[in-house]
Design an enzyme around this catalytic site. Structure first.
Site, PDB file in Angstrom:
ATOM      1  N   TYR A 189       0.856  -1.188   0.000  1.00 62.62           N
ATOM      2  CA  TYR A 189       0.000   0.000   0.000  1.00 62.62           C
ATOM      3  C   TYR A 189       0.886   1.230   0.000  1.00 62.62           C
ATOM      4  O   TYR A 189       1.843   1.306   0.771  1.00 62.62           O
ATOM      5  CB  TYR A 189      -0.898  -0.010   1.248  1.00 62.62           C
ATOM      6  CG  TYR A 189      -1.777   1.214   1.416  1.00 62.62           C
ATOM      7  CD1 TYR A 189      -1.552   2.115   2.453  1.00 62.62           C
ATOM      8  CD2 TYR A 189      -2.829   1.478   0.549  1.00 62.62           C
ATOM      9  CE1 TYR A 189      -2.351   3.242   2.625  1.00 62.62           C
ATOM     10  CE2 TYR A 189      -3.652   2.598   0.715  1.00 62.62           C
ATOM     11  CZ  TYR A 189      -3.398   3.473   1.750  1.00 62.62           C
ATOM     12  OH  TYR A 189      -4.202   4.581   1.907  1.00 62.62           O
ATOM     13  N   ASP A 245       9.308   2.382  -0.650  1.00 65.56           N
ATOM     14  CA  ASP A 245       8.330   3.103   0.168  1.00 65.56           C
ATOM     15  C   ASP A 245       8.600   2.726   1.629  1.00 65.56           C
ATOM     16  O   ASP A 245       8.187   1.669   2.092  1.00 65.56           O
ATOM     17  CB  ASP A 245       6.916   2.708  -0.249  1.00 65.56           C
ATOM     18  CG  ASP A 245       5.880   3.312   0.675  1.00 65.56           C
ATOM     19  OD1 ASP A 245       4.669   3.127   0.425  1.00 65.56           O
ATOM     20  OD2 ASP A 245       6.259   3.969   1.662  1.00 65.56           O
ATOM     21  N   LYS A 301       5.166   8.771   8.870  1.00 70.27           N
ATOM     22  CA  LYS A 301       4.979   8.205  10.213  1.00 70.27           C
ATOM     23  C   LYS A 301       6.079   8.644  11.199  1.00 70.27           C
ATOM     24  O   LYS A 301       6.078   9.764  11.664  1.00 70.27           O
ATOM     25  CB  LYS A 301       4.884   6.676  10.103  1.00 70.27           C
ATOM     26  CG  LYS A 301       3.647   6.238   9.278  1.00 70.27           C
ATOM     27  CD  LYS A 301       3.546   4.753   9.128  1.00 70.27           C
ATOM     28  CE  LYS A 301       2.519   4.366   8.100  1.00 70.27           C
ATOM     29  NZ  LYS A 301       1.137   4.409   8.589  1.00 70.27           N
TER      30      LYS A 301
HETATM   31  P1  KE4 Z   1      -0.574   8.279   4.546  1.00 69.83           P
HETATM   32  O1  KE4 Z   1      -1.070   8.997   3.300  1.00 69.83           O
HETATM   33  O2  KE4 Z   1      -1.673   7.493   5.226  1.00 69.83           O
HETATM   34  O3  KE4 Z   1       0.213   9.190   5.480  1.00 69.83           O
HETATM   35  O4  KE4 Z   1       0.548   7.212   4.085  1.00 69.83           O
HETATM   36  C1  KE4 Z   1       0.179   6.251   3.118  1.00 69.83           C
HETATM   37  C2  KE4 Z   1       1.123   5.067   3.256  1.00 69.83           C
HETATM   38  C3  KE4 Z   1       2.138   4.925   2.326  1.00 69.83           C
HETATM   39  N1  KE4 Z   1       3.011   3.896   2.401  1.00 69.83           N
HETATM   40  C4  KE4 Z   1       2.927   2.987   3.401  1.00 69.83           C
HETATM   41  C5  KE4 Z   1       3.921   1.857   3.455  1.00 69.83           C
HETATM   42  C6  KE4 Z   1       1.903   3.088   4.382  1.00 69.83           C
HETATM   43  O5  KE4 Z   1       1.835   2.149   5.362  1.00 69.83           O
HETATM   44  C7  KE4 Z   1       0.989   4.144   4.315  1.00 69.83           C
HETATM   45  C8  KE4 Z   1      -0.144   4.297   5.312  1.00 69.83           C
HETATM   46  N2  KE4 Z   1      -0.328   3.192   6.192  1.00 69.83           N
HETATM   47  C9  KE4 Z   1      -1.659   2.981   6.718  1.00 69.83           C
HETATM   48  C10 KE4 Z   1      -1.621   1.817   7.704  1.00 69.83           C
HETATM   49  N3  KE4 Z   1      -1.230   0.616   7.137  1.00 69.83           N
HETATM   50  C11 KE4 Z   1      -2.212   4.198   7.356  1.00 69.83           C
HETATM   51  C12 KE4 Z   1      -3.441   3.972   8.196  1.00 69.83           C
HETATM   52  C13 KE4 Z   1      -4.656   4.505   7.540  1.00 69.83           C
HETATM   53  O6  KE4 Z   1      -4.798   4.364   6.301  1.00 69.83           O
HETATM   54  O7  KE4 Z   1      -5.483   5.054   8.283  1.00 69.83           O
END
Ligand code: KE4
Length: 426
Positions: free
Chosen positions: A143, A238, A266
């Site tokens: 993701y 990523d 994060k």
């Molecule tokens: P954000 O746009 O949510 O800050 O980051 C996206 C993203 C990109 N790459 C990786 C590897 C990620 O894990 C994420 C976001 N992770 C999720 C949890 N697995 C965020 C939680 C959510 O979507 O509320």
């Protein structure tokens, strides 16, 4: 146990989709009412009904030094009193860019943004701008945020051409995203051979965290690096989840493979909306205003978020990473003992302070394996733990995280609770 949360959820659903601001928070996959959180401190979060939980979500990774760390709080209070955002350059942003460059091998030039999604969507834009190519390869189960190019499901197996997996994503976008299988280098080689000269980038989580915690097997990352080198393809790690989490230099340093571009999020924002993309001088000079690849942001690099990120990174010393490793090892060994004693059909993966307990007997190596997990039983386990004051990620397809505040006493308590909860659900 959740009376006030139930009332708040009903009210929230009137004015917000699902009553939440990010889908996974709604507990749709595990069922039940998501606790509405009132406060957090160290390894704990407390909900509006006064229930206190040992937290393994840590806001999906950022709270690596524990919630509301006093030094981070104090620094942010001072920063916000000087103004929350200027829309102009500040010395703080230079300091954070230098800290990132000092940690991640090859992250020589950095751009700060506000979310992992923004970082990932821009990283592929830079790769496309630099190579003049349109297609990207991503991996099933990885993701990279919610921008159109990533909301792609596996199309018909044979062609592995992507198809939109969300309304609103056009077929025109989907056709430029190809899907490979994590830990299956042949699936990458096939796509590269079938799309000679058309692939701008390969993007992956070097350690998957969005289909549970799945480490790369064998020389998968090295072979990926070689394929990208041989074909002029930009390799993007990523590390939004793994960056500064699984070690000072993230997964790249841990596995000794340097990507052309990184994305971070994060931990680097210390719980504030801050993320980044970074890479070689040559690639990053394509980014405006040095180059023609456009990306911008009103609140990018705002001083309060940068302060939280800087304070967090500076607390993450070599000793702290060693402590996190030891805590992870203690938890992992304890869970493996429980699985063996109870002869449970469960498996685990752990890398540093991120981990997953899988409801399948064989440790999964790709997204298909995780999809074969006993999701119903995971969901029962999730609630058995929640009722006992342990807050896990509300999905088998997420990873768990440890912080410096998860001490031995907490780990031993969680192991006891895990044994009890497993007895209940099996
Ligand atoms: P954000 O746009 O949510 O800050 O980051 C996206 C993203 C990109 N790459 C990786 C590897 C990620 O894990 C994420 C976001 N992770 C999720 C949890 N697995 C965020 C939680 C959510 O979507 O509320």
């Amino acid at each position: 146990m959740f009376e006030k949360s139930e009332k708040l959820l009903a009210r929230a659903q009137k004015t917000m989709p699902g009553g939440v601001n990010s889908p996974v928070r709604a507990f749709t996959s595990v069922g039940g009412t998501p606790p509405f959180i009132e406060s957090a401190d160290g390894a704990y979060i407390t909900d509006v009904d006064g229930n206190r939980y040992i937290d393994f979500v840590l806001s999906w990774g950022p709270a690596i030094v524990g919630h509301a760390h006093p030094e981070v709080v104090a620094a942010c209070q001072k920063a916000v009193a000087r103004g929350s955002s200027f829309g102009a350059p500040t010395e703080l942003e230079i300091e954070l860019a230098e800290e990132i460059a000092d940690r991640a091998p090859g992250a020589d030039v950095v751009r700060l943004v506000c979310s992992g999604t923004e970082a990932c969507m821009t990283a592929i834009r830079v790769a496309r701008g630099a190579t003049g190519r349109d297609k990207i390869i991503k991996f099933e189960g990885c993701y990279h945020g919610h921008s159109d190019s990533f909301l792609i499901a596996a199309g018909s197996g044979a062609t592995t051409l992507g198809v939109p997996n969300s309304p609103g994503v056009t077929r025109g976008t989907a056709k430029d995203t190809l899907l490979a299988q994590f830990n299956d280098i042949a699936s990458v080689q096939r796509l590269v051979d079938d799309n000679k000269g058309d692939i701008a980038a390969v993007i992956l989580e070097p350690i998957c965290g969005n289909t549970g915690c799945l480490p790369p097997q064998g020389s998968f990352l090295e072979k990926l690096r070689a394929i990208c080198d041989d074909n002029g393809i930009v390799l993007i790690f990523d590390e939004v989840m793994t960056g500064f989490r699984v070690g000072r230099g993230g997964a790249a340093q841990r596995y000794g493979v340097t990507p052309d571009l990184y994305t971070f999020g994060k931990v680097v924002g210390g719980g504030f909306p801050l993320a980044a993309y970074a890479g070689s001088d040559e690639l990053m000079r394509h980014v405006a205003p040095d180059g023609p690849v456009y990306q911008a942001g009103t609140l990018s690099g705002n001083p309060v978020a940068v302060t939280a990120g800087l304070e967090t990174l500076r607390l993450l010393t070599a000793d702290v990473y060693e402590d996190l490793e030891n805590t992870g090892q203690r938890l992992h060994a304890g869970i493996q003992e429980i699985i063996a004693d109870g002869d449970y059909p469960l498996s685990t993966h752990r890398v540093g302070s991120m981990f997953s307990l899988f409801f399948t007997p064989m440790p999964p190596t790709d997204h298909d394996d995780v999809k074969s997990c006993d999701i119903d039983r995971f969901n029962k386990f999730f609630h058995a733990m929640l009722r006992r004051g342990v807050y896990l990620a509300p999905s088998q397809f997420e990873a768990g995280f440890l912080s410096t505040a998860h001490d031995d006493e907490i780990i031993d308590k969680v192991l006891e609770t895990t044994a009890e909860a497993l007895r209940e659900v099996f």
